[in-house]
Write an enzyme that holds these catalytic residues in place. Structure first.
Site, PDB file in Angstrom:
ATOM      1  N   ASP A   1     -26.852  20.401 -24.403  1.00 17.34           N
ATOM      2  CA  ASP A   1     -27.323  21.744 -23.626  1.00 17.34           C
ATOM      3  C   ASP A   1     -28.436  22.642 -24.230  1.00 17.34           C
ATOM      4  O   ASP A   1     -29.438  22.967 -23.853  1.00 17.34           O
ATOM      5  CB  ASP A   1     -26.085  22.613 -22.740  1.00 17.34           C
ATOM      6  CG  ASP A   1     -25.514  21.822 -21.844  1.00 17.34           C
ATOM      7  OD1 ASP A   1     -26.343  20.695 -21.280  1.00 17.34           O
ATOM      8  OD2 ASP A   1     -24.345  22.443 -21.528  1.00 17.34           O
TER       9      ASP A   1
ATOM     10  N   TYR B   1     -32.031  22.943 -11.088  1.00 11.35           N
ATOM     11  CA  TYR B   1     -32.813  21.805 -10.823  1.00 11.35           C
ATOM     12  C   TYR B   1     -32.997  21.090  -9.357  1.00 11.35           C
ATOM     13  O   TYR B   1     -33.549  20.408  -8.952  1.00 11.35           O
ATOM     14  CB  TYR B   1     -32.366  20.542 -11.907  1.00 11.35           C
ATOM     15  CG  TYR B   1     -30.953  20.127 -11.611  1.00 11.35           C
ATOM     16  CD1 TYR B   1     -30.168  20.279 -12.550  1.00 11.35           C
ATOM     17  CD2 TYR B   1     -30.478  19.435 -10.614  1.00 11.35           C
ATOM     18  CE1 TYR B   1     -28.703  19.828 -12.501  1.00 11.35           C
ATOM     19  CE2 TYR B   1     -29.074  18.950 -10.349  1.00 11.35           C
ATOM     20  CZ  TYR B   1     -28.392  19.096 -11.254  1.00 11.35           C
ATOM     21  OH  TYR B   1     -27.121  18.781 -11.327  1.00 11.35           O
TER      22      TYR B   1
ATOM     23  N   LYS C   1      -1.556  -8.015  -4.146  1.00 12.36           N
ATOM     24  CA  LYS C   1      -2.404  -7.139  -4.030  1.00 12.36           C
ATOM     25  C   LYS C   1      -1.566  -5.611  -3.993  1.00 12.36           C
ATOM     26  O   LYS C   1      -0.542  -5.568  -3.075  1.00 12.36           O
ATOM     27  CB  LYS C   1      -3.252  -7.152  -2.982  1.00 12.36           C
ATOM     28  CG  LYS C   1      -4.086  -5.877  -2.569  1.00 12.36           C
ATOM     29  CD  LYS C   1      -4.725  -6.143  -1.169  1.00 12.36           C
ATOM     30  CE  LYS C   1      -5.534  -4.972  -0.563  1.00 12.36           C
ATOM     31  NZ  LYS C   1      -5.938  -4.751   0.550  1.00 12.36           N
TER      32      LYS C   1
ATOM     33  N   LYS D   1     -15.828  22.176 -20.036  1.00  8.16           N
ATOM     34  CA  LYS D   1     -16.693  22.523 -21.284  1.00  8.16           C
ATOM     35  C   LYS D   1     -15.822  23.230 -22.463  1.00  8.16           C
ATOM     36  O   LYS D   1     -16.062  23.013 -23.502  1.00  8.16           O
ATOM     37  CB  LYS D   1     -18.073  23.362 -21.160  1.00  8.16           C
ATOM     38  CG  LYS D   1     -18.966  22.305 -20.153  1.00  8.16           C
ATOM     39  CD  LYS D   1     -20.165  22.965 -20.081  1.00  8.16           C
ATOM     40  CE  LYS D   1     -21.219  21.889 -19.478  1.00  8.16           C
ATOM     41  NZ  LYS D   1     -22.558  22.190 -19.501  1.00  8.16           N
TER      42      LYS D   1
ATOM     43  N   HIS E   1       0.801  -1.167  -0.051  1.00  2.19           N
ATOM     44  CA  HIS E   1      -0.037   0.040   0.018  1.00  2.19           C
ATOM     45  C   HIS E   1       0.623   1.308   0.043  1.00  2.19           C
ATOM     46  O   HIS E   1       1.923   1.341   0.751  1.00  2.19           O
ATOM     47  CB  HIS E   1      -0.985   0.140   1.163  1.00  2.19           C
ATOM     48  CG  HIS E   1      -1.649  -1.086   1.320  1.00  2.19           C
ATOM     49  ND1 HIS E   1      -0.918  -2.193   2.095  1.00  2.19           N
ATOM     50  CD2 HIS E   1      -2.991  -1.430   1.213  1.00  2.19           C
ATOM     51  CE1 HIS E   1      -2.101  -3.214   2.038  1.00  2.19           C
ATOM     52  NE2 HIS E   1      -3.210  -2.617   1.445  1.00  2.19           N
TER      53      HIS E   1
END
Ligand code: ATR
Length: 512
Positions: free
Chosen positions: A331, A453, A141, A292, A116
């Protein structure tokens, strides 16, 4: 088969058994008993003997992120008592195993050797994997904290190249996809917490979300991957809505959150690496804040096909990835179609309407560009008047008329349609309305549309409804933009009613 394993911190035998039964009821097929602070060998023996599921027994040292403060020698003594057959796996840190030059402890079935790194990717990751693979471990692991979402691809590469059963997971929000897609890449297991508050590692997903939200049972090597790219991203409702829709139409896809840090370079690096990793089978992306504009720039650089209206807006929210890259915005179509459906008119008929757009930010810009494109007369009202003027100047005269007006003039705007694109009235400040202090006369002939919303029915919409005005909620827009994406990716009709129900249910839960 990839196991779905629920880790359980053991405080008492009774509690651990109760939790293991719950894990089994929730669909886990393996549990991990974390006995870091519960080291009574007799009790552990009985726990393992009575476990309702095959189990891993782990006593993690604090040096590797656990809670056990015992010395290595004391810790290993716990395992000297041989467990019964049902105790399938013993998890031990690879470092401890090497340091003490151990031979595999008997009595606990198979040995998982683990490593880890909570700080980030181990420097010698591939050497470490080779060493672990060459060790007597039955299962290897490796877990590290994802520095960026790209680290997941290395975890997937490790899984694809495995020579032994392997677990490769990335911790943290950026690493969530390594947990979800573990099954797609043939991991030995993934971990999922019993509940949202019972995680044993950062970024762990609850078993409920793994099964229901991320379609665990349906995942397979051929599953197509879709996702929403943004920062922050975990609040996004898009995974819930798209995965439910995939499930409904039986589409072999999964939709995941993709945390990509702000800035063009981060976005570009993400795109380049994810597009290049063919086994991922990446089918499409939703793009949200703050990427965007970056996504448009990137697709232009790549010479991709781009929807001209999205280009004039300067932002896009959808990428389709098949033989070629395509970028567009759902959109603006969602804004237009919400209105035209409500009024039962065509887009072209919008030229007969005078429409008030409140706000001049990203959403305001999308609304203005889309409405002006279809010839509407648009009046922009914004707190910062200069921004309204700049936006009006940019789109005025191309097809429709676009003007800026001061907020004080809102009461005598003579508009048939009002669209709120500001954030005023959004949860948690739901007591506010963008028309507070303005005597706007809504009537049954005015249509009022709020792009917010959450809450579903904002104060603005309540005022409009009280005056008998028809309304459109932000949920309508949200569902329509998602439906547009879904159809572009799957070439199937989107189950819009289901998508709406998912959003409403989630908002109901969130608001409660
Ligand atoms: P988005 O991309 O969601 O549209 P944005 O680009 O940050 O978000 O734009 C937010 C819009 O809400 C802007 O029009 C902003 O007005 P300013 O341009 O004056 O900042 C508007 N807005 C935010 N808070 C407001 C408030 N308290 N009162 C009025 N308008 C507000």
């Amino acid at each position: 088969m990839t196991h779905l394993c629920v880790p359980i911190f053991v405080h008492s035998r009774e509690q651990a058994l109760r939790d293991a039964i719950l894990a089994a009821e929730n669909g886990a097929d393996l549990v991990e008993y974390r006995i870091d602070t519960f080291t009574d060998t007799g009790d552990i023996y009985i726990l393992v003997q009575n476990s309702p599921l095959p189990c891993i027994v782990t006593c993690r040292s604090s040096a590797e992120g656990g809670h056990c403060e015992l010395s290595d020698e004391e810790r290993l003594k716990i395992f000297e008592t041989p467990g019964p057959d049902e105790a399938r796996y013993l998890d031990l840190e690879f470092e401890t195993f090497k340091r003490l030059a151990l031979s595999p402890p008997g009595g606990y079935g198979s040995l998982i050797l683990s490593s880890h790194d909570f700080k980030g990717r181990p420097d010698r990751l591939y050497n470490l994997i080779s060493e672990m693979t060459a060790s007597p471990a039955n299962v290897v692991k490796i877990v590290w904290t994802a520095r960026t979402v790209r680290d997941n691809l290395e975890a997937f590469e490790i899984l694809l190249a495995r020579q032994k059963p392997t677990i490769a997971l990335c911790m943290g929000e950026a690493g969530i996809i390594s947990r979800i897609l573990a099954k797609k890449f043939g991991a030995f297991l993934t971990f999922a917490s019993l509940s949202k508050s019972a995680e044993t590692a950062p970024g762990q997903i609850s078993i409920h979300d793994m099964k229901r939200l991320y379609r665990w049972d349906a995942l397979n090597p051929a599953t197509k991957v879709f996702g929403v790219v943004g920062s922050p991203i975990m609040h996004s409702m898009s995974p819930a809505i798209h995965n439910a829709a995939f499930e409904q139409i039986g589409f072999d896809g999964v939709y995941v959150p993709l945390l990509v840090n702000e800035g063009y370079e981060s976005f570009k690096a993400f795109m380049e690496s994810f597009l290049a990793f063919a086994p991922l089978n990446l089918g499409g992306l939703s793009i949200t804040i703050p990427h965007k504009e970056n996504s448009l720039r990137y697709l232009k650089e790549k010479g991709a096909a781009i929807d001209p209206l999205a280009e004039s807006i300067g932002a896009l929210n959808t990428i389709v990835i098949d033989q070629q890259l395509t970028g567009f915005s759902t959109d603006y179509a969602a804004i237009l179609d919400s209105i035209t459906t409500k009024l039962n008119i065509t887009r072209e008929q919008l030229k007969d309407y005078r429409i008030a757009v409140l706000g001049a930010g990203g959403t305001g810009r999308t609304a203005v560009a889309a409405l002006a494109h279809y010839g509407a007369t648009v009046v922009i009202y914004n707190r910062t008047h200069e921004k309204a003027e700049a936006l009006a100047a940019e789109f005025n005269g191309q097809t429709g008329k676009v003007v800026a007006a001061r907020f004080e003039k809102l009461c005598d705007s003579c508009c048939r349609i009002f669209i709120n694109t500001t954030s005023v009235g959004m949860h948690p400040k739901a007591a506010a309305s963008p028309v507070d202090g303005h005597d706007v006369k809504f009537t049954p002939d005015t249509l009022v549309f709020d792009t917010i919303y959450n809450p579903i029915k904002t104060k603005l919409l309540q005022t409009a409804e009280a005056a008998g005005a028809p309304i459109i909620t932000g949920v309508e827009m949200f569902v329509r933009q998602a439906a547009g994406q879904f159809e572009a990716w799957t070439h199937k009709t989107a189950p819009v009613d289901l998508m709406r129900k998912v959003v409403e249910e989630r908002l109901g839960v969130d608001a409660g």
